[in-house]
Design an enzyme around this catalytic site. Structure first.
Site, PDB file in Angstrom:
ATOM      1  N   ASP A  54       0.855  -1.191   0.000  1.00  0.00           N
ATOM      2  CA  ASP A  54       0.000   0.000   0.000  1.00  0.00           C
ATOM      3  C   ASP A  54       0.893   1.244   0.000  1.00  0.00           C
ATOM      4  O   ASP A  54       1.907   1.299   0.690  1.00  0.00           O
ATOM      5  CB  ASP A  54      -0.926  -0.018   1.225  1.00  0.00           C
ATOM      6  CG  ASP A  54      -2.076   0.957   1.075  1.00  0.00           C
ATOM      7  OD1 ASP A  54      -3.226   0.502   0.918  1.00  0.00           O
ATOM      8  OD2 ASP A  54      -1.835   2.186   1.115  1.00  0.00           O
ATOM      9  N   ILE A  55       0.496   2.245  -0.747  1.00  0.00           N
ATOM     10  CA  ILE A  55       1.285   3.471  -0.881  1.00  0.00           C
ATOM     11  C   ILE A  55       1.258   4.295   0.414  1.00  0.00           C
ATOM     12  O   ILE A  55       2.155   5.109   0.649  1.00  0.00           O
ATOM     13  CB  ILE A  55       0.777   4.308  -2.085  1.00  0.00           C
ATOM     14  CG1 ILE A  55       1.868   5.222  -2.614  1.00  0.00           C
ATOM     15  CG2 ILE A  55      -0.479   5.086  -1.762  1.00  0.00           C
ATOM     16  CD1 ILE A  55       1.571   5.795  -3.990  1.00  0.00           C
TER      17      ILE A  55
ATOM     18  N   GLY B  87     -15.889   2.821   3.465  1.00  0.00           N
ATOM     19  CA  GLY B  87     -14.549   3.392   3.402  1.00  0.00           C
ATOM     20  C   GLY B  87     -13.796   3.102   2.118  1.00  0.00           C
ATOM     21  O   GLY B  87     -12.587   3.302   2.047  1.00  0.00           O
TER      22      GLY B  87
ATOM     23  N   HIS C 127     -10.063  -4.846  -3.596  1.00  0.00           N
ATOM     24  CA  HIS C 127      -8.717  -5.122  -3.069  1.00  0.00           C
ATOM     25  C   HIS C 127      -8.856  -5.574  -1.630  1.00  0.00           C
ATOM     26  O   HIS C 127      -9.621  -4.998  -0.865  1.00  0.00           O
ATOM     27  CB  HIS C 127      -7.824  -3.891  -3.167  1.00  0.00           C
ATOM     28  CG  HIS C 127      -8.465  -2.628  -2.681  1.00  0.00           C
ATOM     29  ND1 HIS C 127      -9.360  -1.918  -3.459  1.00  0.00           N
ATOM     30  CD2 HIS C 127      -8.375  -1.973  -1.503  1.00  0.00           C
ATOM     31  CE1 HIS C 127      -9.777  -0.865  -2.781  1.00  0.00           C
ATOM     32  NE2 HIS C 127      -9.211  -0.871  -1.587  1.00  0.00           N
TER      33      HIS C 127
ATOM     34  N   HIS D  84      -7.130  -5.665   1.825  1.00  0.00           N
ATOM     35  CA  HIS D  84      -6.035  -5.123   2.642  1.00  0.00           C
ATOM     36  C   HIS D  84      -5.510  -6.231   3.547  1.00  0.00           C
ATOM     37  O   HIS D  84      -6.301  -6.975   4.144  1.00  0.00           O
ATOM     38  CB  HIS D  84      -6.548  -4.008   3.560  1.00  0.00           C
ATOM     39  CG  HIS D  84      -6.994  -2.763   2.880  1.00  0.00           C
ATOM     40  ND1 HIS D  84      -6.194  -1.649   2.774  1.00  0.00           N
ATOM     41  CD2 HIS D  84      -8.169  -2.435   2.294  1.00  0.00           C
ATOM     42  CE1 HIS D  84      -6.858  -0.681   2.152  1.00  0.00           C
ATOM     43  NE2 HIS D  84      -8.068  -1.128   1.848  1.00  0.00           N
TER      44      HIS D  84
HETATM   45  P1  AMP Z   1      -9.781   1.644   0.117  1.00  0.00           P
HETATM   46  O1  AMP Z   1      -9.929   2.936   0.889  1.00  0.00           O
HETATM   47  O2  AMP Z   1     -10.184   0.426   0.877  1.00  0.00           O
HETATM   48  O3  AMP Z   1     -10.431   1.757  -1.252  1.00  0.00           O
HETATM   49  O4  AMP Z   1      -8.231   1.445  -0.087  1.00  0.00           O
HETATM   50  C1  AMP Z   1      -7.487   2.000  -1.132  1.00  0.00           C
HETATM   51  C2  AMP Z   1      -6.059   1.828  -0.749  1.00  0.00           C
HETATM   52  O5  AMP Z   1      -5.262   1.984  -1.904  1.00  0.00           O
HETATM   53  C3  AMP Z   1      -5.561   2.844   0.289  1.00  0.00           C
HETATM   54  O6  AMP Z   1      -5.048   2.159   1.418  1.00  0.00           O
HETATM   55  C4  AMP Z   1      -4.494   3.621  -0.478  1.00  0.00           C
HETATM   56  O7  AMP Z   1      -3.418   4.011   0.341  1.00  0.00           O
HETATM   57  C5  AMP Z   1      -4.076   2.612  -1.532  1.00  0.00           C
HETATM   58  N1  AMP Z   1      -3.513   3.198  -2.743  1.00  0.00           N
HETATM   59  C6  AMP Z   1      -3.993   4.232  -3.462  1.00  0.00           C
HETATM   60  N2  AMP Z   1      -3.219   4.455  -4.535  1.00  0.00           N
HETATM   61  C7  AMP Z   1      -2.222   3.531  -4.495  1.00  0.00           C
HETATM   62  C8  AMP Z   1      -1.102   3.258  -5.339  1.00  0.00           C
HETATM   63  N3  AMP Z   1      -0.822   3.964  -6.435  1.00  0.00           N
HETATM   64  N4  AMP Z   1      -0.275   2.231  -4.976  1.00  0.00           N
HETATM   65  C9  AMP Z   1      -0.538   1.501  -3.867  1.00  0.00           C
HETATM   66  N5  AMP Z   1      -1.572   1.717  -3.048  1.00  0.00           N
HETATM   67  C10 AMP Z   1      -2.412   2.733  -3.356  1.00  0.00           C
END
Ligand code: AMP
Ligand code: ZN
Length: 112
Positions: free
Chosen positions: A29-30, A91, A98, A100
């Site tokens: 995760d970024i 959220g 995806h 987590h």
């Molecule tokens: P959600 O809020 O459950 O939709 O989670 C989206 C997740 O994607 C968050 O934890 C972000 O930090 C992560 N995210 C967004 N853009 C990227 C990216 N380019 N690379 C990796 N993780 C990302």
């Protein structure tokens, strides 16, 4: 299609990939919320958990199995959490499902 995670699958946007096979990709995760925080995503674009169908049964199980395998490989044998946020109230911010995986810190319950 203008989907961030489809672009990561295609390699058009860089990601710290941990694992890839025919069905899924896993990457860090970024904005990590724990010392270990990675995402397991299907290569197939599925918008939310509500859009999963019978045809995706095997894929859904595979996502969980990959999460378990990688969590253990990344040193989370003491415990970890998996979470999938669905829609705005759940959220979800990226509309390509995806899972987590968070670990290597105590995780409170209930989550916020
Ligand atoms: P959600 O809020 O459950 O939709 O989670 C989206 C997740 O994607 C968050 O934890 C972000 O930090 C992560 N995210 C967004 N853009 C990227 C990216 N380019 N690379 C990796 N993780 C990302
Ligand atoms: Zn997508």
């Amino acid at each position: 299609m203008d989907c961030l995670f489809c672009k990561i699958v295609a390699g058009d946007i860089p990601a710290k990939k941990i694992y890839e096979d025919d069905l899924v990709v896993a990457f860090h995760d970024i904005a990590p919320q724990a010392p270990v925080h990675f995402l397991v995503i299907p290569k197939k674009h599925i918008r939310t958990l509500n859009d999963l169908t019978e045809a995706d049964r095997e894929l859904a199980g595979h996502i969980l199995f990959v999460a378990q395998k990688l969590a253990l490989e990344l040193g989370c044998e003491a415990g970890f959490r998996v979470a999938m946020n669905c829609n705005e109230l759940g959220g979800q911010t990226v509309y390509h499902i995806h899972l987590h995986v968070l670990g290597q810190r105590p995780l409170a319950w209930p989550p916020g």
